[in-house]
Design a protein around this motif. Structure first.
Motif, mmCIF file in Angstrom:
data_model
loop_
_atom_site.group_PDB
_atom_site.id
_atom_site.type_symbol
_atom_site.label_atom_id
_atom_site.label_comp_id
_atom_site.label_asym_id
_atom_site.label_seq_id
_atom_site.Cartn_x
_atom_site.Cartn_y
_atom_site.Cartn_z
ATOM 1 N N SER A 1 30.831 37.549 53.742
ATOM 2 C CA SER A 1 30.726 37.359 52.289
ATOM 3 C C SER A 1 31.862 38.064 51.537
ATOM 4 O O SER A 1 32.449 37.485 50.626
ATOM 5 N N LEU A 2 32.191 39.293 51.898
ATOM 6 C CA LEU A 2 33.294 39.996 51.230
ATOM 7 C C LEU A 2 34.627 39.299 51.498
ATOM 8 O O LEU A 2 35.482 39.222 50.610
ATOM 9 N N LEU A 3 34.792 38.798 52.716
ATOM 10 C CA LEU A 3 36.014 38.082 53.074
ATOM 11 C C LEU A 3 36.164 36.817 52.236
ATOM 12 O O LEU A 3 37.222 36.570 51.648
ATOM 13 N N LEU A 4 35.112 36.014 52.160
ATOM 14 C CA LEU A 4 35.182 34.773 51.392
ATOM 15 C C LEU A 4 35.509 35.048 49.936
ATOM 16 O O LEU A 4 36.393 34.410 49.347
ATOM 17 N N ASP A 5 34.812 35.999 49.344
ATOM 18 C CA ASP A 5 35.058 36.316 47.939
ATOM 19 C C ASP A 5 36.442 36.925 47.734
ATOM 20 O O ASP A 5 37.095 36.678 46.721
ATOM 21 N N GLY A 6 36.902 37.706 48.694
ATOM 22 C CA GLY A 6 38.247 38.278 48.620
ATOM 23 C C GLY A 6 39.331 37.214 48.678
ATOM 24 O O GLY A 6 40.327 37.285 47.949
ATOM 25 N N SER B 1 40.729 28.160 56.405
ATOM 26 C CA SER B 1 39.368 27.784 56.781
ATOM 27 C C SER B 1 38.638 29.067 57.136
ATOM 28 O O SER B 1 39.238 30.015 57.639
ATOM 29 N N ALA B 2 37.369 29.087 56.851
ATOM 30 C CA ALA B 2 36.526 30.235 57.199
ATOM 31 C C ALA B 2 35.131 29.683 57.454
ATOM 32 O O ALA B 2 34.949 28.474 57.631
ATOM 33 N N TYR B 3 34.138 30.554 57.458
ATOM 34 C CA TYR B 3 32.751 30.134 57.687
ATOM 35 C C TYR B 3 31.833 31.162 57.064
ATOM 36 O O TYR B 3 32.247 32.281 56.751
ATOM 37 N N VAL B 4 30.588 30.786 56.877
ATOM 38 C CA VAL B 4 29.578 31.697 56.350
ATOM 39 C C VAL B 4 28.860 32.297 57.553
ATOM 40 O O VAL B 4 28.249 31.577 58.351
ATOM 41 N N SER B 5 28.933 33.607 57.692
ATOM 42 C CA SER B 5 28.297 34.267 58.832
ATOM 43 C C SER B 5 26.776 34.161 58.742
ATOM 44 O O SER B 5 26.208 34.050 57.655
ATOM 45 N N ALA C 1 37.353 42.064 56.625
ATOM 46 C CA ALA C 1 37.882 41.520 55.371
ATOM 47 C C ALA C 1 39.137 42.265 54.945
ATOM 48 O O ALA C 1 40.137 41.637 54.543
ATOM 49 N N GLU C 2 39.135 43.584 55.036
ATOM 50 C CA GLU C 2 40.321 44.368 54.649
ATOM 51 C C GLU C 2 41.531 43.974 55.481
ATOM 52 O O GLU C 2 42.636 43.807 54.944
ATOM 53 N N HIS C 3 41.355 43.821 56.797
ATOM 54 C CA HIS C 3 42.472 43.455 57.672
ATOM 55 C C HIS C 3 42.992 42.057 57.359
ATOM 56 O O HIS C 3 44.203 41.846 57.251
ATOM 57 N N VAL C 4 42.080 41.112 57.212
ATOM 58 C CA VAL C 4 42.481 39.729 56.942
ATOM 59 C C VAL C 4 43.193 39.631 55.601
ATOM 60 O O VAL C 4 44.263 39.011 55.495
#
Length: 179
Positions: A48-53, A36-40, A20-23
């Motif tokens: 989850s942190l990536l989506l919310d970020g 676009s993303a997905y739920v792991s 998430a930090e890198h993205v």
């Protein structure tokens, strides 16, 4: 090399946090309006942190909805409470469907995978869902697979319908792939 099914919850969470930090810091993502993303699920690197970020940055995030023929429709992510249980143990957005072609409007795609080669060949779960979806994405759009470091640079089987990714994001960083 650790296999996916042997990864512990701590490793899954730490990998998700680092990815998430890198993205979230990537210039392509900072410039993007829609991703676009997905739920792991299971031992995939946590998203989850990536989506919310991404939502916290004001990005429109579309998530896949698996259709009966294994093609992918898309719907907007509106937070964890907007997800509902779906087939194959997945979580999908409950909102209105945008259509299978809507993936072509994403500025950056973040997709799942089990391994990726140095040239961008990606191993998925074998259903071909993402290969169909990627065929609708304009050439030049960043398509990044989220994997663990030991799943990067692996030789993977390739079928004629397989679509390559342009990068991989691992806990150690973003890796540009191709040629």
């Amino acid at each position: 090399m650790t296999t996916r099914h042997r990864r512990g919850l701590l490793e899954v969470g730490e990998a998700g946090r680092a990815i998430a930090e890198h993205v979230l810091a990537a210039p392509e993502v900072r410039r993007a309006a829609t991703l676009s993303a997905y739920v792991s699920v299971g031992t995939e690197p946590g998203t989850s942190l990536l989506l919310d970020g991404l939502v916290g940055l004001g990005k429109r995030v579309v998530l896949p909805v698996v259709l009966p023929d294994l093609d992918l429709d898309w719907a907007v992510y509106q937070g964890p409470t907007s997800l509902m249980p779906a087939r194959m143990g997945l979580l999908e957005p409950a909102g209105p469907r945008l259509g299978v072609d809507s993936i072509g409007t994403a500025d950056v795609l973040l997709i799942p995978g089990l391994a990726v080669s140095p040239t961008g060949d990606r191993m998925g779960r074998g259903g071909g869902c993402y290969d169909r979806a990627l065929a609708r994405v304009p050439v030049g759009t960043p398509v990044w697979v989220l994997v663990y470091d030991d799943e990067l640079g692996r030789e993977v089987p390739v079928e004629p319908h397989d679509r390559r990714v342009t990068g991989a994001v691992t806990p150690s960083g973003i890796h540009r792939l191709g040629g």
